[in-house]
Scaffold this motif. Structure first.
Motif, mmCIF file in Angstrom:
data_model
loop_
_atom_site.group_PDB
_atom_site.id
_atom_site.type_symbol
_atom_site.label_atom_id
_atom_site.label_comp_id
_atom_site.label_asym_id
_atom_site.label_seq_id
_atom_site.Cartn_x
_atom_site.Cartn_y
_atom_site.Cartn_z
ATOM 1 N N TYR A 672 -6.112 1.317 -5.779
ATOM 2 C CA TYR A 672 -5.062 1.180 -4.729
ATOM 3 C C TYR A 672 -4.755 0.485 -3.669
ATOM 4 C CZ TYR A 672 -4.786 5.974 -6.377
ATOM 5 O OH TYR A 672 -4.279 6.972 -7.694
ATOM 6 N N LYS A 673 -5.730 -0.571 -3.661
ATOM 7 C CA LYS A 673 -5.504 -1.133 -2.167
ATOM 8 C C LYS A 673 -4.919 -2.710 -3.405
ATOM 9 C CE LYS A 673 -8.642 -4.009 0.929
ATOM 10 N NZ LYS A 673 -9.566 -4.475 1.313
ATOM 11 N N LYS A 674 -5.315 -3.226 -4.338
ATOM 12 C CA LYS A 674 -4.668 -3.940 -4.823
ATOM 13 C C LYS A 674 -3.754 -3.933 -5.613
ATOM 14 C CE LYS A 674 -6.118 -7.750 -8.468
ATOM 15 N NZ LYS A 674 -7.445 -7.913 -8.965
ATOM 16 N N ILE A 675 -2.710 -2.802 -5.978
ATOM 17 C CA ILE A 675 -2.135 -2.030 -6.143
ATOM 18 C C ILE A 675 -0.895 -2.388 -5.312
ATOM 19 C CG2 ILE A 675 -0.673 -0.050 -6.849
ATOM 20 C CD1 ILE A 675 -2.703 0.558 -8.819
ATOM 21 N N ALA A 676 -1.329 -2.191 -4.143
ATOM 22 C CA ALA A 676 -0.319 -2.285 -2.918
ATOM 23 C C ALA A 676 -0.109 -3.066 -2.440
ATOM 24 C CB ALA A 676 -1.804 -1.333 -1.490
ATOM 25 N N GLN A 677 -1.359 -4.216 -1.803
ATOM 26 C CA GLN A 677 -1.213 -5.341 -2.347
ATOM 27 C C GLN A 677 -0.033 -6.145 -3.340
ATOM 28 O OE1 GLN A 677 -4.786 -7.912 -2.355
ATOM 29 N NE2 GLN A 677 -3.562 -10.086 -2.456
ATOM 30 N N ARG A 678 -0.224 -6.216 -4.119
ATOM 31 C CA ARG A 678 0.793 -6.690 -5.323
ATOM 32 C C ARG A 678 2.025 -6.173 -5.385
ATOM 33 N NH1 ARG A 678 -1.932 -9.357 -9.613
ATOM 34 N NH2 ARG A 678 -4.069 -10.821 -8.782
ATOM 35 N N ALA A 679 2.522 -4.661 -4.723
ATOM 36 C CA ALA A 679 3.472 -3.732 -5.038
ATOM 37 C C ALA A 679 4.273 -4.481 -3.824
ATOM 38 C CB ALA A 679 3.407 -2.744 -4.904
ATOM 39 N N VAL A 680 4.111 -4.612 -2.645
ATOM 40 C CA VAL A 680 4.362 -4.939 -1.803
ATOM 41 C C VAL A 680 4.322 -6.672 -1.738
ATOM 42 C CG1 VAL A 680 3.570 -5.621 1.153
ATOM 43 C CG2 VAL A 680 2.588 -3.762 -0.217
ATOM 44 N N GLU A 681 3.934 -7.285 -2.334
ATOM 45 C CA GLU A 681 4.721 -9.209 -3.293
ATOM 46 C C GLU A 681 5.384 -9.155 -3.074
ATOM 47 O OE1 GLU A 681 0.438 -10.964 -4.611
ATOM 48 O OE2 GLU A 681 0.325 -11.081 -2.484
ATOM 49 N N ARG A 682 5.438 -8.222 -4.441
ATOM 50 C CA ARG A 682 6.892 -8.098 -5.236
ATOM 51 C C ARG A 682 7.839 -7.154 -4.343
ATOM 52 N NH1 ARG A 682 6.060 -6.390 -10.986
ATOM 53 N NH2 ARG A 682 7.966 -7.320 -11.366
ATOM 54 N N LYS A 683 8.104 -6.929 -3.451
ATOM 55 C CA LYS A 683 9.189 -6.123 -3.403
ATOM 56 C C LYS A 683 9.217 -4.426 -3.732
ATOM 57 C CE LYS A 683 10.500 -9.866 -0.374
ATOM 58 N NZ LYS A 683 12.145 -10.899 -0.298
ATOM 59 N N LEU A 684 8.203 -4.095 -4.447
ATOM 60 C CA LEU A 684 8.215 -2.652 -5.191
ATOM 61 C C LEU A 684 7.936 -1.927 -3.657
ATOM 62 C CD1 LEU A 684 5.716 -3.491 -8.433
ATOM 63 C CD2 LEU A 684 9.041 -4.032 -7.944
ATOM 64 N N ILE A 685 7.552 -2.247 -3.083
ATOM 65 C CA ILE A 685 7.326 -0.382 -2.080
ATOM 66 C C ILE A 685 7.739 -2.060 -0.468
ATOM 67 C CG2 ILE A 685 6.102 0.725 -3.356
ATOM 68 C CD1 ILE A 685 3.290 -0.062 -1.987
ATOM 69 N N THR A 686 7.246 -1.226 0.322
ATOM 70 C CA THR A 686 7.178 -1.232 1.826
ATOM 71 C C THR A 686 5.812 -1.127 2.301
ATOM 72 O OG1 THR A 686 7.635 0.649 2.728
ATOM 73 C CG2 THR A 686 9.534 -0.517 2.122
ATOM 74 N N LYS A 687 5.541 -2.070 3.163
ATOM 75 C CA LYS A 687 4.634 -1.187 4.224
ATOM 76 C C LYS A 687 3.851 -0.316 3.970
ATOM 77 C CE LYS A 687 3.774 -6.773 5.374
ATOM 78 N NZ LYS A 687 3.343 -7.551 6.581
ATOM 79 N N GLU A 688 4.520 0.501 4.788
ATOM 80 C CA GLU A 688 4.797 1.739 5.372
ATOM 81 C C GLU A 688 4.099 2.286 3.695
ATOM 82 O OE1 GLU A 688 7.010 0.162 5.924
ATOM 83 O OE2 GLU A 688 6.465 -0.704 8.549
ATOM 84 N N GLU A 689 4.839 2.574 2.489
ATOM 85 C CA GLU A 689 5.161 2.641 1.778
ATOM 86 C C GLU A 689 3.609 2.534 0.394
ATOM 87 O OE1 GLU A 689 9.507 3.679 -0.071
ATOM 88 O OE2 GLU A 689 8.376 2.339 -0.619
ATOM 89 N N ALA A 690 2.855 1.767 1.027
ATOM 90 C CA ALA A 690 1.505 1.251 0.609
ATOM 91 C C ALA A 690 0.515 2.355 0.227
ATOM 92 C CB ALA A 690 1.429 -0.510 0.591
ATOM 93 N N LYS A 691 1.049 3.050 1.233
ATOM 94 C CA LYS A 691 0.018 3.985 1.975
ATOM 95 C C LYS A 691 0.112 5.314 1.357
ATOM 96 C CE LYS A 691 -0.811 2.619 6.801
ATOM 97 N NZ LYS A 691 -1.401 3.012 8.293
ATOM 98 N N ASN A 692 1.100 5.606 0.361
ATOM 99 C CA ASN A 692 1.398 6.570 -0.247
ATOM 100 C C ASN A 692 0.909 6.686 -1.682
ATOM 101 O OD1 ASN A 692 3.031 7.994 -2.125
ATOM 102 N ND2 ASN A 692 4.529 9.242 -0.457
ATOM 103 N N GLN A 693 -0.068 7.238 -2.484
ATOM 104 C CA GLN A 693 -0.149 7.596 -3.805
ATOM 105 C C GLN A 693 0.571 7.190 -4.556
ATOM 106 O OE1 GLN A 693 -4.079 9.319 -4.913
ATOM 107 N NE2 GLN A 693 -5.296 7.871 -3.705
ATOM 108 N N ASP A 694 1.502 7.780 -4.140
ATOM 109 C CA ASP A 694 2.779 8.766 -5.686
ATOM 110 C C ASP A 694 3.424 7.679 -5.366
ATOM 111 O OD1 ASP A 694 1.578 11.362 -5.905
ATOM 112 O OD2 ASP A 694 2.920 12.202 -4.262
ATOM 113 N N MET A 695 3.867 6.413 -4.350
ATOM 114 C CA MET A 695 4.265 5.632 -4.173
ATOM 115 C C MET A 695 3.300 3.982 -4.849
ATOM 116 S SD MET A 695 7.770 6.612 -2.819
ATOM 117 C CE MET A 695 7.902 4.264 -2.894
ATOM 118 N N LEU A 696 2.788 4.058 -5.377
ATOM 119 C CA LEU A 696 1.805 3.707 -5.612
ATOM 120 C C LEU A 696 2.013 3.630 -7.392
ATOM 121 C CD1 LEU A 696 -1.346 2.963 -3.302
ATOM 122 C CD2 LEU A 696 0.616 1.116 -3.510
#
Length: 769
Positions: A672-696
């Motif tokens: 989940y940590k790596k998924i959050a990092q890549r998703a934020v980098e690609r602007k798929l989610i916000t930094k706040e949403e990075a803690k939400n597993q459903d969003m990841l």
């Protein structure tokens, strides 16, 4: 001849001056001893006088013998003589009145050395000494001589010195001019490329150019001075020509043709008598060999269908190249151009620098010729002329040639090998195609007929979907590329799983092109989309080729084509495809994976969307095998069995309206940590949403999303799970994911059973009246 005479006379004068210098010391010493010895009134310290005499004689002798610049003796030697005689006069208390007369004699010695400026320096120094002696009251003109008489004597001495100085100046100018002419003539002889000699009336060499001396195998021209001219020429034919020249001598002019060291040479010879009645003759030979060769080569090179030209050390194309070279290079203005500039559009900058280094190696002439031919970077030059658009293939061969004064040039021969290279390419392509077809046959033989039939049906469906995408004008280019990307990815995955590597690699290359188009900023050019359509058409033809191969194999085997109706559902085929998927990925990645499928409801396979179920399971199994299951050593460190487990169950619900599919693995789980990092980098989610597993989890289904650091045929491009999401949507299903670190991941799919399509109604039959 006048130059040599002047030089000899100058040496003779220096010898006379040096002889008189020694003689003056001897005579003055003898005069001093005799005059003082018989004069009882004078008390002389003869020991000190003897020391002065011997020391003066030694110093003058050393100056004469060791002086490199002989003109310096015009000051140094008279200076010692003046100091020597002044010392004797001081020791004898000025016993005679000849001091000023001796000063004039000593000054005459300085003049004989023929150095005007050093003589001027000496006369100044001499008169300063005389003035100092007068001021100190020394009787330089004898005891009792009145001062006005002393001044008159001094004036006479100075006037005599000036007269001699003017005569010296005149002689020095003449000598300097003669030496200047001599130096200019010697420089000419050293630098000229002609064969020049000055001979005397006995036909002996007075001066010779370096080139003429080298013709006689002598490096230093001074070594041939005094030798008969005819002895310098090697070979009988040259000596015969030289003999005719010496017989005529005056105003001789003729063309010489002879052989020297196996090479044909051409000289233009001329001789002229020197003015002044010296009897000397100036001989001049001009080497015309390269001009004659040029004319011969010009006729030969213009008749051959090859490019020939000379290139100097600066890569400049020389004149008189072959006419065919212009046709080869499609350029009519080659003279004076840099060859490196001519080929600059045909090679990269790094290659151009390497070519220049190669040319320098050729010019050094120290490297083995076989080695130079082996590393020739222009052995196959793919030439491009940007102005005309011409493209050709050349073979360039290089050799060094000496021209003129030993200057080294590169002789370049250019052959047009375009047709030969094209033929070789066609043969290589045919051979590659034949090998490819053979490989495809071997790969097809290993595939089960039912599995292959299933693969062909699925590929037909994906190609049909691609065709629909291209015809759908309502889709944006980006959305169209995503759908095409998914279909191509599905075809590639199925091909590799079945072991159809030749075909799979082609589809993989097509997938890479689509990925680049998807990543382009802005609109994709129409030309690129057209190229993509043509590439997909090639894949379609490859598919048709598979059918032809299968038919041939079946005819050879005497069998019939396997029955595979478009609606056939087969549990065995599905499970075999999934097992092959697992084993292929595990083998390529060096992992141990066991595929378990004990709970399979045949009714679910038969009534459900077989193709969709197969596609989503193949993608999810690949995802588990690539990203989930660890390498054996990693699993061992974690206390797990080295063999990972991928478990599948497919069941119908009790109401027979839905199919539930579960696929689990016991791997590392979602990062989940790596998924959050890549998703934020690609602007798929916000930094706040990075803690939400459903969003990841939602992010991992996005097109192009991947946590892999590298791409490969089994993953890393972010299309697999995106395809799963869209295929599930097609059948109005749903997907859920549960994951726990180092425990594994669960994929749960719920797919509704679609009601069977109603049979088509027959059109009513019209009643006859």
């Amino acid at each position: 001849m006048a130059i040599k005479k002047t030089d000899k006379e100058n040496v003779k004068l220096r010898g006379i001056a040096s002889f008189f210098s020694i003689l003056i010391i001897v005579f003055l010493s003898a005069s001093f001893v005799f005059e003082t010895y018989f004069d009882e009134d004078i008390k002389i310290n003869y020991s000190l006088a003897g020391l002065v005499i011997i020391l003066s004689l030694m110093i003058v002798t050393a100056i004469i013998r060791n002086s490199i610049n002989h003109y310096k003796m015009a000051f140094n030697v008279p200076l010692i003589l003046l100091l020597f005689y002044t010392a004797l006069m001081l020791l004898s208390r000025w016993h005679n009145s000849h001091y000023l007369l001796v000063c004039v004699i000593i000054f005459a010695v300085s003049c004989i050395y023929s150095s005007f400026y050093r003589t001027v320096a000496f006369i100044i120094f001499q008169n300063i000494i005389i003035a100092l002696l007068l001021l100190r009251g020394f009787p330089i003109s004898g005891h009792g001589t009145p001062l006005f008489a002393v001044l008159i004597n001094w004036g006479i001495c100075l006037f005599s010195s000036i007269i001699m100085l003017l005569l010296t100046r005149s002689a020095t100018l003449v000598l300097s001019k003669a030496l200047e002419h001599q130096n200019s003539f010697m420089d000419l002889l050293a630098s000229t490329e002609n064969f020049v000699a000055m001979i005397d009336e006995r036909n002996e060499i007075v001066y010779a150019s370096k080139t003429l001396a080298q013709l006689g195998n002598t490096e230093d021209p001074t070594f041939v001075q005094g030798r008969p001219l005819i002895d310098v020429f090697p070979g009988r034919s040259l000596k015969v020509h030289a003999g005719k020249l010496l017989k005529e001598k005056d105003d001789y002019a003729s063309d010489w043709e002879f052989s020297l060291n196996g090479q044909k040479r051409y000289f233009k010879a001329a001789s002229h008598s020197l003015p002044g009645g010296s009897g000397g003759t100036l001989i001049s030979l001009y080497d015309m060999t390269h001009l004659a060769e040029r004319d011969e080569i010009a006729v030969m090179k213009d008749s051959m269908k090859i490019g020939l030209f000379f290139m100097d050390k600066n890569y400049v194309i020389q004149d008189h190249y072959s006419q065919y070279l212009e046709e080869l290079l499609s350029d009519t203005r080659l003279f004076g151009k840099l060859f490196t500039d001519v080929i600059s559009d045909s090679v990269s900058l790094n290659e151009l620098e390497a070519i220049k280094d190669y040319f320098n190696m050729i010019l050094e002439r120290t490297y083995d010729q076989d080695m130079l031919e082996e590393i020739n970077p222009l052995n196959e030059l793919h030439y491009v002329n940007k102005e005309t658009g011409d493209r050709k293939v050349f073979q360039c061969i290089f050799a060094t040639v000496e021209r003129g004064r030993g200057e080294v040039f590169i002789l370049v021969t250019v052959y047009d090998i375009t047709l030969r290279v094209e033929l070789q390419q066609r043969l290589a392509e045919e051979e590659a195609k034949r090998q490819e077809e053979m490989q495809s046959v071997f790969e097809l033989i290993k595939v089960e007929p039912d599995v292959f039939s299933d693969f062909m049906q699925d590929m037909e469906h994906e190609l049909s979907e691609i065709d629909k995408v291209f015809k759908n004008e309502g889709l944006s280019t980006h959305d169209a590329l995503v759908k095409v990307y998914q279909s191509v990815h599905a075809i590639k995955s199925n091909a590799f799983i079945l072991g159809l590597n030749v075909f799979g690699n082609k589809v993989h290359a097509l997938e890479s092109k689509i990925k680049k188009l998807r990543e382009m900023q802005g609109d994709v050019p129409f030309a690129e989309m057209l190229t993509l359509t043509m590439e997909i058409e090639k894949i379609t033809k490859e598919k048709e080729g598979f059918s032809d191969i299968i038919e041939k194999l079946q005819s050879y085997a005497g069998g019939s084509k396997a029955s595979s109706g478009g609606e056939r559902q087969n549990v065995k085929v599905l499970l075999e495809s999934l097992l092959k998927t697992t084993n292929r990925v595990a083998e390529d990645l060096g992992k141990h994976i066991k595929f378990v499928a004990n709970e399979i409801d045949q009714e679910a396979i038969e009534k459900g969307p077989r193709r969709v179920i197969k596609e989503i399971l193949m993608q999810v199994i690949r995802n588990s095998a690539v990203h989930g299951i660890e390498e054996p050593d990693v699993r061992k460190e974690k206390g797990k069995n080295e063999t990972g487990i991928v478990k599948l169950s497919i069941k119908m619900t009790e109401d027979h309206k839905n199919i539930h599919i579960k696929l689990t693995d016991d791997g590392r789980g979602l990062d989940y940590k790596k998924i959050a990092q890549r998703a934020v980098e690609r602007k798929l989610i916000t930094k706040e949403e990075a803690k939400n597993q459903d969003m990841l989890i939602k992010a991992i289904f996005s097109p192009g999303f991947s946590t892999a650091d590298t791409e490969g045929i089994h993953g890393g491009r972010g299309i697999g799970l995106n395809l799963v999401r869209d295929r599930v949507k097609e059948v109005k299903g749903s997907v859920k994911i549960k994951s726990e670190a180092d425990k594994g991941t669960l994929f749960f799919f719920s797919i509704p059973i679609q009601p069977p399509a109603p049979p088509p109604q027959k059109a009513p039959v019209a009643q006859k009246a």
